[in-house]
Design a protein around this motif. Structure first.
Motif, PDB file in Angstrom:
ATOM      1  N   THR A 485       0.966  -1.166  -0.175  1.00  0.00           N
ATOM      2  CA  THR A 485      -0.004  -0.139  -0.177  1.00  0.00           C
ATOM      3  C   THR A 485       0.802   1.196  -0.120  1.00  0.00           C
ATOM      4  O   THR A 485       2.057   1.487   0.694  1.00  0.00           O
ATOM      5  CB  THR A 485      -0.946  -0.048   1.335  1.00  0.00           C
ATOM      6  N   PRO A 486       0.502   2.293  -0.628  1.00  0.00           N
ATOM      7  CA  PRO A 486       1.078   3.533  -0.636  1.00  0.00           C
ATOM      8  C   PRO A 486       1.131   4.166   0.744  1.00  0.00           C
ATOM      9  O   PRO A 486       0.342   3.833   1.629  1.00  0.00           O
ATOM     10  CB  PRO A 486       0.441   4.392  -1.613  1.00  0.00           C
ATOM     11  N   ARG A 487       2.173   4.799   1.118  1.00  0.00           N
ATOM     12  CA  ARG A 487       2.464   5.185   2.512  1.00  0.00           C
ATOM     13  C   ARG A 487       1.523   6.470   2.878  1.00  0.00           C
ATOM     14  O   ARG A 487       1.176   6.665   3.830  1.00  0.00           O
ATOM     15  CB  ARG A 487       3.811   5.584   2.899  1.00  0.00           C
ATOM     16  N   SER A 488       1.074   7.112   1.746  1.00  0.00           N
ATOM     17  CA  SER A 488       0.180   8.144   2.124  1.00  0.00           C
ATOM     18  C   SER A 488      -0.544   8.696   0.813  1.00  0.00           C
ATOM     19  O   SER A 488      -0.296   8.303  -0.364  1.00  0.00           O
ATOM     20  CB  SER A 488       0.876   9.463   2.556  1.00  0.00           C
ATOM     21  N   THR A 489      -1.430   9.420   0.897  1.00  0.00           N
ATOM     22  CA  THR A 489      -2.189   9.801  -0.401  1.00  0.00           C
ATOM     23  C   THR A 489      -1.202  10.710  -1.426  1.00  0.00           C
ATOM     24  O   THR A 489      -1.091  10.757  -2.676  1.00  0.00           O
ATOM     25  CB  THR A 489      -3.458  10.746  -0.037  1.00  0.00           C
ATOM     26  N   ARG A 490      -0.296  11.456  -0.648  1.00  0.00           N
ATOM     27  CA  ARG A 490       0.707  12.101  -1.404  1.00  0.00           C
ATOM     28  C   ARG A 490       1.634  11.225  -2.164  1.00  0.00           C
ATOM     29  O   ARG A 490       2.084  11.468  -3.266  1.00  0.00           O
ATOM     30  CB  ARG A 490       1.404  13.266  -0.513  1.00  0.00           C
ATOM     31  N   HIS A 491       2.050  10.165  -1.309  1.00  0.00           N
ATOM     32  CA  HIS A 491       2.963   9.283  -2.014  1.00  0.00           C
ATOM     33  C   HIS A 491       2.303   8.773  -3.460  1.00  0.00           C
ATOM     34  O   HIS A 491       3.015   8.545  -4.320  1.00  0.00           O
ATOM     35  CB  HIS A 491       3.269   8.130  -1.200  1.00  0.00           C
TER      36      HIS A 491
END
Length: 532
Positions: A485-491
């Motif tokens: 999973t991506p570590r954040s929406t920004r990533h």
């Protein structure tokens, strides 16, 4: 003494001499390094492992030392499981150990045209000269944009369909090397040349793995066994057909681009331009490109699969790597190669992955072209030398808890060794070969998060078998599952932006793609309406 009596006596003496010579076969010659007990005629042949030989070689090294010998019938094999003898014999004396041993099954497939396995001949020196002329450090810089673009698709693919990460990694490693060498990329794994390559490559690696096939080079009469009783002949024939279709098909595509004025700067374009200057025929050109694809595709994917397996099995290392990335790169851009000098822990992760699970645990065999002596032992001319990279990297006297993935060992010392170990003969490029046979390699990283997948019934993390690795001269973990999973929406946004921004870089490498591949690539970029 009558004539008849003399003849009988001579025949008896000849018979005794022949028996005595025959009984010498398989015995360890005086002056050789020590090794496991031998048997008449066979030597150590019956005890030679038929798969993953590096494990048994490491066990023997603990008993017989960092350099020991095996006898396979009349053939002598020297096994090196130490950095010092590897440095001395394979690098300082590379002029004596540059050859490859005969490999009949390999010759059936490639006819001696594979630069990685070819004997030390004028032809091999010509091929090596061509590689060094084309792949200079300056020349490789022009390929960085397509490498970075392919890395952006890898991150994008994992973002969108993380459950297919295993094949995404394979697509990435193959597409990079195909773009750089032949100038044509693969936007997908299924149904394209990438899947074709890996199906062929796995069989090819099994063919050339020591001990995997009958000892044809020791018992030449096996060459004449009919194919219906020799499955290895069928396998060799099929692999040869696939290799020729794949490699020479891509060479034809490259030739068409040149004829149509659509160059994209790939390696094969330069090689074709200088074909006469380098005195290479067309078959040599095609097999040279194919061998370089083999050397740069499966190895990279195997390395990345092991890296992912390590990250999900050792979450403390994953967390440290993420913290370092955050402190250096921040949250407003993706990592770049220029950041590497400021990422010592990420470098340590790369070094530790190579140590923990070397993609070639038993380096490609070398052969001596003249007699050498080392520490009082004789290394005869014509001997095969096997460097047990796995054993070197898993020596508990050199590495603390060597079966554990622990990047911090490379923070504590340059080569990850215990306190007090002499590192003078160690180097970080050990996994890539030795001397005149050394191969270059490039490692890339991304900033996705790998988690252990949980059992859908119990919710407990699944524990991974860290020893479930495929067999072959190049080895990597068999398919496994994990949650990414991506570590954040920004990533996630940065990954998408980097992928869409790579469109212009991709286009020059997509002209020769199939119509289906073109439609797939356009759909990924939201441009499918252009191909209806």
């Amino acid at each position: 003494m009558t004539l008849l009596t003399s003849i009988v006596l001579l025949l008896a003496l000849a018979f005794v001499w022949l028996v005595a010579k025959t009984l010498q076969i398989g015995r360890r010659d005086s002056g050789l390094p020590p090794g496991p007990p031998t048997q008449p005629l066979f030597g150590n042949l019956l005890a030679f492992p038929k798969g993953s030989p590096h494990y048994q070689f490491t066990r023997w090294a603990k008993r017989y030392g960092e350099i020991y010998s095996l006898k396979l019938g009349p053939k002598t094999i020297i096994v090196i499981t130490g950095a010092s003898p590897a440095k001395e014999l394979m690098e300082r004396r590379s002029g004596s150990t540059v050859d490859r041993p005969p490999l009949y099954v390999g010759d059936i497939v490639v006819g001696g045209m594979n630069i990685l396995l070819a004997r030390y001949t004028v032809k091999w020196r010509m091929l090596r000269k061509a590689v060094h002329a084309m792949l200079t450090p300056q020349a490789t810089l022009q390929h960085l944009p397509i490498q970075q673009a392919e890395a952006s698709q890898l991150a994008f693919d994992i973002l969108k369909t993380p459950e297919a990460f295993y094949t995404h990694v394979r697509r990435y490693s193959s597409s990079v090397i195909l773009s750089v060498l032949f100038g044509v990329r693969s936007p997908r794994y299924e149904g394209g040349r990438v899947a074709q390559f890996f199906a062929m490559q796995h069989e090819w690696e099994r063919i050339v793995e020591p001990g995997a096939q009958p000892p044809i080079d020791l018992i030449p009469i096996l060459k004449y066994v009919p194919e219906r009783w020799a499955p290895w002949k069928t396998l060799c024939r099929k692999v040869r057909a696939v290799q020729q279709e794949l490699y020479f098909g891509m060479l034809e595509e490259c030739e068409r681009r040149i004829a149509n004025g659509l160059r994209n700067g790939c390696f094969m374009e330069s090689l074709l331009d200088r074909q006469k200057e380098l005195a290479l025929d067309r078959e040599s050109v095609g097999y040279l490109g194919g061998a370089l694809v083999e050397g740069g595709s499966d190895t990279t994917s195997a390395f990345l699969h092991s890296l992912i397996l390590a990250m999900i099995s050792y979450p403390e290392a994953q967390k440290k790597a993420q913290q370092e990335l955050d402190s250096v790169v921040g949250h407003d851009r993706i990592p770049a190669l220029d950041d590497m000098a400021s990422l010592p822990y990420i470098q340590a992760v790369i070094y530790e992955t190579h140590r923990w699970r070397p993609v070639a645990p038993l380096a490609a065999p070398h052969a001596t072209i003249k007699e050498e002596f080392y520490n009082g032992y004789c290394i005869p001319a014509g001997a095969t030398i096997l460097v047990n990279t796995w054993g070197i990297y898993h020596d508990e006297n050199i590495y603390e808890d060597p079966t554990k993935f622990w990047p911090d060992r490379f923070i504590k010392s340059e080569f990850g060794t215990r306190d007090g170990v002499d590192d003078v003969d160690r180097r970080h490029t050990l996994p890539f070969g030795f001397g005149r046979r050394m191969c270059p390699a490039v490692n890339l990283a991304n900033n996705s998060l790998f988690d252990k997948i949980k059992d859908p019934q119990t919710g407990d993390p699944i524990h991974y078998d860290l020893w479930d690795y495929k067999k072959g001269i190049v080895t990597g973990p068999n398919p496994f599952r994990c949650t990414i999973t991506p570590r954040s929406t920004r990533h996630a946004e940065l990954i998408e932006q980097a992928f869409y921004a790579s469109t212009e870089t991709f286009l020059p490498f997509e002209g020769e793609m199939s119509g289906e591949d073109k439609r797939y690539a356009a759909a990924m970029r939201g441009l499918s309406h252009l191909f209806k």
